[in-house]
Design a protein around this motif. Structure first.
Motif, short mmCIF file in Angstrom:
data_model
loop_
_atom_site.label_atom_id
_atom_site.label_comp_id
_atom_site.label_asym_id
_atom_site.label_seq_id
_atom_site.Cartn_x
_atom_site.Cartn_y
_atom_site.Cartn_z
N ILE A 28 1.04 -0.93 0.37
CA ILE A 28 -0.04 0.32 -0.16
C ILE A 28 1.24 1.30 -0.50
N SER A 29 1.60 1.00 0.89
CA SER A 29 2.42 2.56 1.52
C SER A 29 3.50 2.44 -0.37
N LEU A 30 3.88 1.02 -0.66
CA LEU A 30 4.67 1.40 -2.10
C LEU A 30 3.99 1.92 -3.15
N MET A 31 2.46 1.39 -3.24
CA MET A 31 2.18 1.87 -4.14
C MET A 31 2.13 3.48 -4.13
N CYS A 32 1.69 4.41 -2.90
CA CYS A 32 1.12 5.31 -3.02
C CYS A 32 2.85 6.04 -2.77
N PHE A 33 3.79 5.37 -2.90
CA PHE A 33 5.21 6.46 -3.65
C PHE A 33 4.73 6.38 -5.04
N HIS A 34 4.09 5.62 -6.44
CA HIS A 34 4.41 5.96 -7.44
C HIS A 34 2.60 7.04 -7.68
N LEU A 35 1.70 6.41 -7.04
CA LEU A 35 0.37 7.50 -6.67
C LEU A 35 0.90 8.97 -6.74
N ALA A 36 1.82 9.36 -5.26
CA ALA A 36 2.04 10.09 -4.87
C ALA A 36 2.91 10.55 -6.43
N ASP A 37 3.90 10.20 -7.24
CA ASP A 37 4.70 10.62 -8.26
C ASP A 37 3.66 11.44 -9.15
N SER A 38 2.34 10.23 -9.61
CA SER A 38 1.73 10.56 -10.42
C SER A 38 0.45 12.06 -10.67
N TYR A 39 -0.04 11.67 -8.61
CA TYR A 39 -0.79 12.89 -7.98
C TYR A 39 -0.20 14.51 -8.33
N PHE A 40 1.64 14.43 -7.75
CA PHE A 40 2.39 16.04 -7.76
C PHE A 40 2.43 16.31 -9.18
N ILE A 176 7.22 10.72 -0.63
CA ILE A 176 5.75 11.52 -0.12
C ILE A 176 6.26 13.50 0.51
N LEU A 177 7.43 12.51 1.67
CA LEU A 177 7.34 13.85 1.40
C LEU A 177 8.29 15.26 1.44
N LEU A 178 9.45 14.28 0.36
CA LEU A 178 10.38 14.86 -0.81
C LEU A 178 9.65 15.67 -1.75
N ASP A 179 8.93 14.74 -2.29
CA ASP A 179 8.08 14.75 -3.22
C ASP A 179 7.50 16.52 -4.05
N PRO A 180 6.67 16.83 -2.49
CA PRO A 180 6.09 18.28 -2.92
C PRO A 180 7.48 19.36 -2.63
N LEU A 181 8.24 18.79 -1.97
CA LEU A 181 9.40 20.00 -2.07
C LEU A 181 10.42 19.79 -3.09
N PRO A 340 -14.93 10.43 -8.72
CA PRO A 340 -14.16 11.12 -7.98
C PRO A 340 -13.16 10.72 -8.06
N LEU A 341 -11.90 9.87 -8.30
CA LEU A 341 -10.67 9.20 -8.69
C LEU A 341 -10.35 10.19 -10.40
N ALA A 342 -11.22 10.21 -10.99
CA ALA A 342 -11.21 11.30 -12.01
C ALA A 342 -10.22 12.12 -11.86
N THR A 343 -11.25 12.57 -11.22
CA THR A 343 -11.42 14.86 -10.86
C THR A 343 -9.97 14.57 -9.92
N LEU A 344 -10.00 13.73 -9.39
CA LEU A 344 -8.11 13.62 -8.96
C LEU A 344 -6.93 13.89 -9.02
N PHE A 345 -6.76 13.77 -10.82
CA PHE A 345 -5.59 13.75 -11.49
C PHE A 345 -5.18 14.40 -12.35
N SER A 346 -7.23 14.86 -12.73
CA SER A 346 -7.04 16.23 -14.13
C SER A 346 -7.84 16.68 -13.54
N ASP A 347 -8.09 18.01 -14.21
CA ASP A 347 -9.30 19.04 -14.31
C ASP A 347 -9.46 19.00 -15.86
N ALA A 348 -8.79 18.76 -16.33
CA ALA A 348 -8.70 18.20 -17.91
C ALA A 348 -10.33 17.47 -18.24
N PRO A 349 -10.42 17.74 -18.49
CA PRO A 349 -12.02 17.03 -19.30
C PRO A 349 -11.93 15.97 -20.19
N GLU A 350 -10.82 16.08 -20.96
CA GLU A 350 -10.75 15.00 -21.80
C GLU A 350 -9.62 14.04 -21.11
#
Length: 450
Positions: A28-40, A176-181, A340-350
């Motif tokens: 879970i934490s490892l996947m959050c690692f990659h999801l954090a990259d995608s999110y930021f 996750i802590l270093l990504d936004p920095l 809801p998940l689709a909205t989380l990753f991008s505001d672009a409609p397409e």
């Protein structure tokens, strides 16, 4: 301190559960690692998210190599334990050195051929420049990742899944802590964009590797001297006998992924970005199965080494039923949360619409895909790596890619997704047949040898 599960004597379902739960939390934490990259990275823009998606087949190739070699390490050690063999002098450090050498050489080669590879995937020159900002630093991080994976494989082979889970959690939290920095910056420090995401990964894996090194040196007493050349050759040959076909099988996933990205690129950057996000959500959605695929092989290998084939057959049956039931629940959950998940990753409609489409179609086949993943793991644990490779070839090259292309031809991006999902179910039936035959053959071999 609680004792490690006895893989040869304890209740099968309970033992697998005890082994899998810590790994699930770690994953879970490892996947959050990659999801954090995608999110930021997604906050930087569609082009940056698409660049990260283009890099996914390459980064996953290295992850696949590490996982495949780890399978060889785990099977070798676990079978030795099952047979009661205690002559494992310098086995651990040989495994770490072997995997480190292979991934370091692969990183150098990968860097040298990156630009033409991304051009083949359909990226234009501007996109390739953007991708290289990320992938160059990531190549430096790959050796640290593989050393962590090797140590974790050695621990799992001996029934310890808590330490690997802890390391996964540690690297994820640091990232996750270093990504936004590093991506956006803070105060007078300007963000580095995609380079910042790669630098965060490098530091996260480097720090976690140091912790691994301290732990195994103090607790496990592994590093009491370098192995002789003959010892290194002996251990390497045993590991590679299983690890090379397993690594090749794992590498087929990013190869097929690259082809799918190339097919998806016909439908625009928004489709590529959505497919990349879908890949990362998929990894999170099947994490329980992924955890089980990491804990089932040591169980099978130890029991196979101890000639307890009845426990092997029962374990395989139990995990198949679990895969179908669990992933059905995951599908229903993702179907409800698609928008809801689709909205989380991008505001672009397409991009939003394409992500929602991915989440409403692909997860339907996750249970069948889980059976295929567990089948390949079981075959490797039974010392049938070539058959495991065959299952992967059938799934990814013979079925998934052609079905995706045909589906895309008939119904564009939506058809591509339906084609991939259909391929999961067909491959699952084939995998079940191959594993059943392999376990029957192994049982007969052991009966004749008795």
């Amino acid at each position: 301190m609680s004792r490690r599960p006895n893989l040869l004597e304890d209740n099968i379902s309970i033992t697998l559960l005890k082994l899998t739960l810590p790994m699930t939390l770690g994953l879970i934490s490892l996947m959050c690692f990659h999801l954090a990259d995608s999110y930021f990275v997604g906050q930087l823009g569609v082009k940056e998210l698409a660049a990260l998606s283009f890099s996914y087949p390459i980064t996953f190739t290295f992850i696949s190599i590490s996982i495949g070699l780890g399978i060889g390490v785990s099977a070798y050690v676990a079978q030795a334990l099952g047979r009661g063999t205690d002559n494992r002098e310098n086995m651990h450090i040989s495994a770490i050195l072997l995997n480190l050498i292979i991934v370091s050489v692969a990183s150098l080669i990968g860097y040298l051929i990156s630009r033409p590879v991304f051009a083949l995937l359909g990226a234009d020159e501007a996109m390739i420049d953007l991708i290289m900002e990320y992938i160059t630093l990531w190549y430096l991080a790959a050796p640290f990742y593989t050393m962590i994976m090797t140590i974790n494989s050695l621990q799992r082979a001996e029934g310890n899944t808590k330490f690997p889970a802890t390391i996964m959690a540690m690297s994820s939290i640091i990232n996750i802590l270093l990504d936004p920095l590093f991506i956006f910056g803070v105060g007078a420090f300007e963000g580095m964009g995609l380079q910042g995401a790669a630098l965060a990964s490098l530091l996260a894996w480097g720090i976690s590797w140091l912790f691994c090194l301290i732990y195994v040196n103090k607790r496990e007493n592994w590093f009491q001297g370098l192995p002789s050349l003959n010892q290194f050759r002996h251990h390497s040959a045993k590991i590679l006998n299983i690890g090379l076909p397993a690594a090749a099988a794992n590498m087929l996933t990013p190869i097929a992924g690259s082809i799918l990205i190339a097919i998806t690129a016909q439908y625009g950057e928004a489709a590529v970005a959505a497919f990349g996000v879908g890949n990362r959500i998929e990894s999170l959605a099947i994490l329980m199965i992924l955890a089980l695929s990491m804990t089932l092989p040591p169980f099978i290998s130890q029991n196979f080494g101890a000639k307890k084939c009845d426990r092997v057959i029962e374990a395989i049956s139990v995990t198949r039923k679990f895969s179908m039931a669990w992933q059905l629940l995951i599908y229903l959950l993702l179907l409800a949360l698609a928008q809801p998940l689709a909205t989380l990753f991008s505001d672009a409609p397409e991009v939003h619409n394409n992500v929602a489409m991915v989440l409403s179609i692909l997860p339907l086949g996750y249970g069948a895909m889980g059976i295929v993943i567990l089948s390949a793991s079981s075959l490797n644990a039974l010392s049938r790596p070539k058959q495991a490779l065959t299952v992967s070839i059938i799934r990814l090259i013979i079925i998934t890619v052609p079905f995706a292309w045909i589906g895309g031809y008939l119904d564009n991006f939506r058809g591509l997704l339906i084609g991939v999902t259909t391929g999961y179910f067909i491959t699952a039936l084939i995998a079940i047949y191959i594993v059943n035959k392999a376990t029957k053959d192994k049982t007969e071999e052991q009966l004749k040898a008795a």
